[in-house]
Each structure stands twice: as structure tokens, then as C-alpha cells.
Design a protein around this motif. Sequence first.
Motif, PDB file in Angstrom:
ATOM      1  N   UNK C  30       0.798  -1.221   0.000  1.00 10.00           N
ATOM      2  CA  UNK C  30       0.000   0.000   0.000  1.00 10.00           C
ATOM      3  C   UNK C  30       0.826   1.264   0.000  1.00 10.00           C
ATOM      4  N   UNK C  31       2.121   1.147  -0.244  1.00 10.71           N
ATOM      5  CA  UNK C  31       2.978   2.323  -0.221  1.00 10.71           C
ATOM      6  C   UNK C  31       3.597   2.545  -1.596  1.00 10.71           C
ATOM      7  N   UNK C  32       4.111   3.764  -1.765  1.00  8.82           N
ATOM      8  CA  UNK C  32       4.956   4.024  -2.923  1.00  8.82           C
ATOM      9  C   UNK C  32       6.379   4.051  -2.381  1.00  8.82           C
ATOM     10  N   UNK C 170       3.783  12.523 -12.432  1.00  5.05           N
ATOM     11  CA  UNK C 170       2.401  12.997 -12.244  1.00  5.05           C
ATOM     12  C   UNK C 170       1.428  11.895 -12.626  1.00  5.05           C
ATOM     13  N   UNK C 173       1.494   8.974 -10.187  1.00  5.35           N
ATOM     14  CA  UNK C 173       0.831   9.299  -8.935  1.00  5.35           C
ATOM     15  C   UNK C 173      -0.687   9.326  -9.107  1.00  5.35           C
ATOM     16  N   UNK C 174      -1.115   9.788 -10.258  1.00  2.44           N
ATOM     17  CA  UNK C 174      -2.546   9.809 -10.533  1.00  2.44           C
ATOM     18  C   UNK C 174      -3.084   8.378 -10.544  1.00  2.44           C
ATOM     19  N   UNK C 176      -1.789   5.856  -8.986  1.00  2.71           N
ATOM     20  CA  UNK C 176      -1.763   5.337  -7.625  1.00  2.71           C
ATOM     21  C   UNK C 176      -2.992   5.830  -6.865  1.00  2.71           C
ATOM     22  N   UNK C 177      -3.396   7.089  -7.134  1.00  7.09           N
ATOM     23  CA  UNK C 177      -4.572   7.631  -6.460  1.00  7.09           C
ATOM     24  C   UNK C 177      -5.838   6.905  -6.917  1.00  7.09           C
ATOM     25  N   UNK C 178      -5.841   6.463  -8.174  1.00  8.18           N
ATOM     26  CA  UNK C 178      -7.030   5.809  -8.725  1.00  8.18           C
ATOM     27  C   UNK C 178      -7.108   4.338  -8.360  1.00  8.18           C
ATOM     28  N   UNK C 196       7.280  11.591  -4.787  1.00 11.11           N
ATOM     29  CA  UNK C 196       6.356  10.535  -5.200  1.00 11.11           C
ATOM     30  C   UNK C 196       6.255   9.435  -4.152  1.00 11.11           C
TER      31      UNK C 196
END
Lengths: 341, 130, 298
Positions: C30-32, C170, C173-174, C176-178, C196
Motif C-alpha cells: 500500500x505504499x509508494x 504525475x 501518482x494519478x 496510484x490515487x485511482x 512521489x
Amino acid sequence: MIWLTWRQLRLSALVVLTTVACFAIALAATGPQLANMFAEAPEDFFDQLGIDDTKQALFDFGTGLVYAVPALVGVFWGAPMVARELEAGTHRLVWTQSVTRTRWLATKLGLTALAGLAAGLVGLALTWWCAPIDDAIAGGYSEGGMLLTVPRLNPVLFGARGLVPAAMTLLALALGVTAGLLLRRTVAAMAVTLVAVVGLQVALPQLVQPHLGDPVALDQEISEETIRGIMAGGGPGSGPGPFQRLEADLEKPGAWLLSQQTVDPSGAVVDEFPAWTTDCGGGRDAMAACLDRLTDEGYRQQMTYLPASQFWRIQVLETAILVLLAGGLTGFCFWRIRRDL
Amino acid sequence: MIEFHLDGRSGVAPYQQLVQQVRRALRLGILREGDRLPTVKEVVAHLAINPNTVSKAYRELELEGLVSARPGVGTFVTRTLADNTLAAHGPLRTDLERWLAKARRAGLDEESIEAIFDSTFRSALREDTA
Amino acid sequence: MSTVIRSAGLGKKYRSRWALSDCSLEVPSGRVVGLVGPNGAGKSTFLNLAVGMLAPSAGEIEVLGERPTGRSAPRTRVGYVGQDTPTYAGLSVADHLRLGAHLNPGWDETQARQRVARLGLDPKQRAGRLSGGQRAQLALTLGLAKRPELLLLDEPVAALDPLARREFLQDLMEAVAEQDLSVVLSSHLVSDVERACDFLIVLVDSRVQVAGDIEELLGSHLRLTGPRRDPATLPAAQEVVTASHTDRQSTYVVRTDAPVLDPAWEVSRLTLEDLVLAYMSRQALARADARPSLEALR
């Protein structure tokens, strides 16, 4: 996976398969005419064929094509299969999808082998088309002198007939993939594959094929009719000398002469012909008398050959060997690709 | 709508920078009650930062009671920090401008002005807390 | 905290050279995660082992609870974007999407198409004619549309110019958010991955120098500057990362969870880059320490 294989191979596959298909159609169109020619007048068959440029061209082109197919498949399909991926780094893309490397290779190799096999089967088509020619040679109608009149068992044509081209194509493919896996460079793998395939095509008939048949021995009487060539004389500048070597004609149409030698009455191979043969150079009658005298003194010409009837047996054995080799290399490829690359 | 930015050299954690920027916007009246904050995805796509950072900043703002998240709709400003003080901003700014002019007349350069302001500001803060 | 990658004593040998040795680490889910280290630290080798491109020479590695080279390797659940983001030069963008669709059972066609459209890639364009940044985006699209639980990226931005680098991150990360996914991103530059990532693993010479939540790391590392002092006199709770001394002054980077109360110290915080550099130079010192004994013999 099937789609990807097709997508990466389609251009060269289309070129090779279209060429082969066009050639097969040409064979199918002209084959019956050739059969008719032979059926109507067997004794004139080669004379007629000698002035039929189209059929001669088909024969020559076909023989060339059948010999070229394995090399083409090995060099252009086999060698780049893995090497190009390794070179471009795309193996890291394709082998990290959900498909295992083993399945990737199995699909690629399987489909390419099928395409190669289809191209390799042109050897069978050529064999079918050449049946009247082979029948004419076996019937003793040939007088030699053309590629057309060479028996199909002869090393020059053997590899272009029957099942061997198809088997050779499979082996060439396996060779190409193996070379690519080991060398990791497309161009190097292509070069090595080309050398290996051509080398095999040259070496196999000389080194392997004779041992696949069951050679027949024949004692030929020495006479003016049977002897085709005589080598005589001493060394350069030493004037006339005794016979050094006799060559006889093998009166077996379609057979492949493996060896011949002259033996003396005791059955030993002649090393030195009697000294009196020095004086045989006095014209045709003198020569005939000399040859008869050799026979009278118990000299014989001993010959071994592979009869035309063994053609398919040798074909099947050689095909089996090639397929086994191809299988071995393929096994190695599957082992290797599962290791680090 | 507010647009965030990050200062990589400030030494302040990225999530705190976001929190500070929202607070400053609330104080200056750039953000008012009912305004929607950009979604986590929008911020992330804009700043190339980790989504957890944005979520953490929004959580902190929510704990402070400044914003509230409505699931599926967005995060909205619930309170403003500008109410009582905004009116005083104008006169204070005029005073400051007058002081600045005086400092310049006294021959202080920019660096000296900054230094004197900074040290006075800090010592005044210390006295307040003491 | 559950883990997505766990390795123990992991080593990889190429001929006679160990590219990675005795590497034991855990990557939380669950991490980056930023896997940071100098070139040759073994980052690439580690990721290649994790994705099953390489087989370990020593030790073991588990990814999502399975061995990556085993029969039940989690192929469908792990996405990978290789170094220099390889694509097929002769295949078009659309071909690459078809490739992905044919080779992955969990392929998300809608997402892949939307991404390509949003990135402004022409589906008919051959991948060989894309810019480095576009190619990286295409490779990322393949890795994401497979819908993995874990995405591994091997130096994906190293070859990109600053703008393309920014756009790539970008975009990542988008995603990852989705999507709910764990990410491991390797880089030899902290600054590339600093924003990031929320978890950092510093790898030097195959060894994990430090691993942890980035904010926790930044909160627990301090630089102390003051009059010269022997490290033995520091409180036990302050773990010395690096120390340097002049005649009169000492500078320490310490790790501690308690506040530093000694008034003799001037205390300052570290940037992530300073923190990473401190750990890297510590390893370099350790290496130098191992050598003098040999030199002394000469």
C-alpha cells in the motif's frame, strides 16, 4: 500470444509463403503436361524437355528454392526470434506480462515451425512434379549431361526432394533460435545460422547419407563397353607409363555410385597395373585388346552403389535424424530460456 | 479554487506545506466557506506527489475543523479564518508601508530591513509565549 | 503492516561477480516505495529477481507471498516497467495495447484506451518514433492496464528530461490515487522520487542502509553541530549515522526519537537528500575502514 507471433512474423512469412505458394501453383499447372510428355514418348522425353525452357527453369528454380527455404527460415525466422528481443530489451516487456517464457517460446516456435513446415513441404511438391523425370531416369532413358538427368538419389538433388527439406527447415529453425539464445545478437546469430545450415546441406550427403543406405557390391567385367575412363602414364615428363586407374560405368539407372576400384585375381585392390599396360596407347583396337587381356588375367572392376529403390528408405532415415536433432536443440532452447537471460 | 505548490528546499514536510497553504488562503479570503478543495487526484496529477501526502493534509485540515469531506463529492471549506481580521488588514498594511519607507530613508538596504523585521518578529513572539 | 516483497539473504552472482549479496529487506504494501542507491548497488538486480526475470543464486525472495520464479509465480498480479522502458519499435501504440490485452487475463482495455487518449498518443504511431517520455508512458500504460497489485519500476525516469520526468511521475501518482496498488520505484537520485514516495529504502552495496516511512525518517534524523565531542559521550538513544570533526567542532547526524535537550548543540533538520547521502557516505567509510588493514601490511 498467437496474435503477437503473427504480428511480428507477418511480413517475412507472407514473402516466403507467397513465393512457395506461387511456385506450388506453377508446379500443379505444369505437372500433368510433364507426365503426359513422358507417357506419350518415353524415349523422346529428355530431348523434348531439353527444348522446354519453362519446365527447365521451373526445375532449376524449384531445386534452388527447396534448398533455400531451410536457410531462409533459419536465418530470418529462427535467429531473430529470441536474439532481437534480447538485443532491444523487449524481452523485459514481453516476459513480464502474464504469460510464462515457456509458453511464449512454445507458441512462437510452434507457429513458426508450422509455417516453416508448410514451406518445407514444397520439397514433396517438387518430388511429385519430378516423378516423370525420375521414372525416365530409372527407365534408363537419360544420357546424362544436365542437372535434369541427375538421379534423385545423388547428393546434388537428394536434399531437395521428399521429406528431407521439411525436416531440414525444422532443424534450421531450431538452429537459428539456439544461435540467437546463445549469441544474443541478431546479426551474429543470422550469420552463424546461415553457415551452419549451408554446412549441413553440404556435409550431410557426403558424410551421413551413404551410411544410411545398404550399399550393394557389384563385380563388373572389364571391357571396352564398360570402361568409361582410363588414367595412365607416369609422372610429368616421364613419358608413357602403365594404367593407374580405371573408371567404369554403373549400368544401374537411378543408382548412386559410392566407390569403385580395380582388383587383381587374388581379390586385392590394384596398386600398380601390370607393366605391359604401358603399351596400350596405340589406338582403339589396342586399348580394347588390353582391357580384354586384363579380364583374361582375372582383373575385375569392383563397385559399390546405392540402388534407386533405397531412395525413400534413406529419405526417412535422414528425416528422422534431422527431426531428432531439431528436437534436441528445441529442448535445449526451452531449458535455456527458463534460465537467466 | 486553490492551486497548490511545493517548495522542495523549505525543510517543511510536503503535507504541512499543503496545510499552510490552505490556512493562508482562508486567512486571505481566497478560500471561502463552501468552496471545494481540489480532489486528491487533481493535486497529485498537478504536483507529482504521493496521494497519501494529500490525504494526510486534508485529514489534518478536517481535524482542525476547517474542511469536511463529503464522500463521492469532494472536500469543502466549512469555516473561514478571515472573518474578524480581514478588515484590519488594510490599515496595518499602510502602517507597515510607512515604516518601510522610513527604514529606507534611514539608509537600510533590503537585507537589513529583512533582518531587523525578522529578529523583532521573533523576539516579540518569544515574549508573547513567555 | 503486511509486506509485498520479502527477501532474506538474497544474492545474485553473474559469473564470478556478485551483483547482489545477502540482501534482506521487506517492502510494505500500500505504499509508494523508493528504492534508492548509487549505481551498482543492486537495485536493478533486486527488481529483476522480484519480477522473476532472474533466479536467485543465494537466499530467497517472496513476492505477494510466492516465489517469482516458481510455478505459482504471481505473474498476473505484478506489473513491471523495465529500465529504459523497452517497447517494440516496429509495433504501433495500438499494437502494444493489443499485445497487453492478449498477454494478460486481467487487462483493463477501457483504462488503457483512456490513458492513451489522455496522453495524446496517436494509436497508429510506431513506438520507435515516440519520444523517450512517450515511450515511458506507453510502458507504464502496459504495466498499469494489467491491473497489478504491485508495480515495479526500474529507473523509469533516469533517461528522461526534467519535463518528461515530471509528467511521468504525475501520471504515475494519478494512477496510484485511482488504483489500489503498491509501487516500488528505483532510482539513483533521491530528488527524482522524493515527492512521489512515502517510504524509502536506501540500498548501498547490496545492504539496506535505512528503510522507513519518509516523514518518520525526516522527523527522527537531526544534524547536531557544536563544540568537539567524543561520540561515546552522546546519549544512548542517539544513534550516530555520521560524524565529522575539526579541531574544535563536531558535526553529527543522529537518529533519535527523543528531543535533543543538550543546549551545547545547534540542532537542525535534514532534507531527504542529506539523509540519504549521510547513509551512503557511512557505507563508503565502512568500506574504506575494511581496506587499511591490507594497506598497512605492505
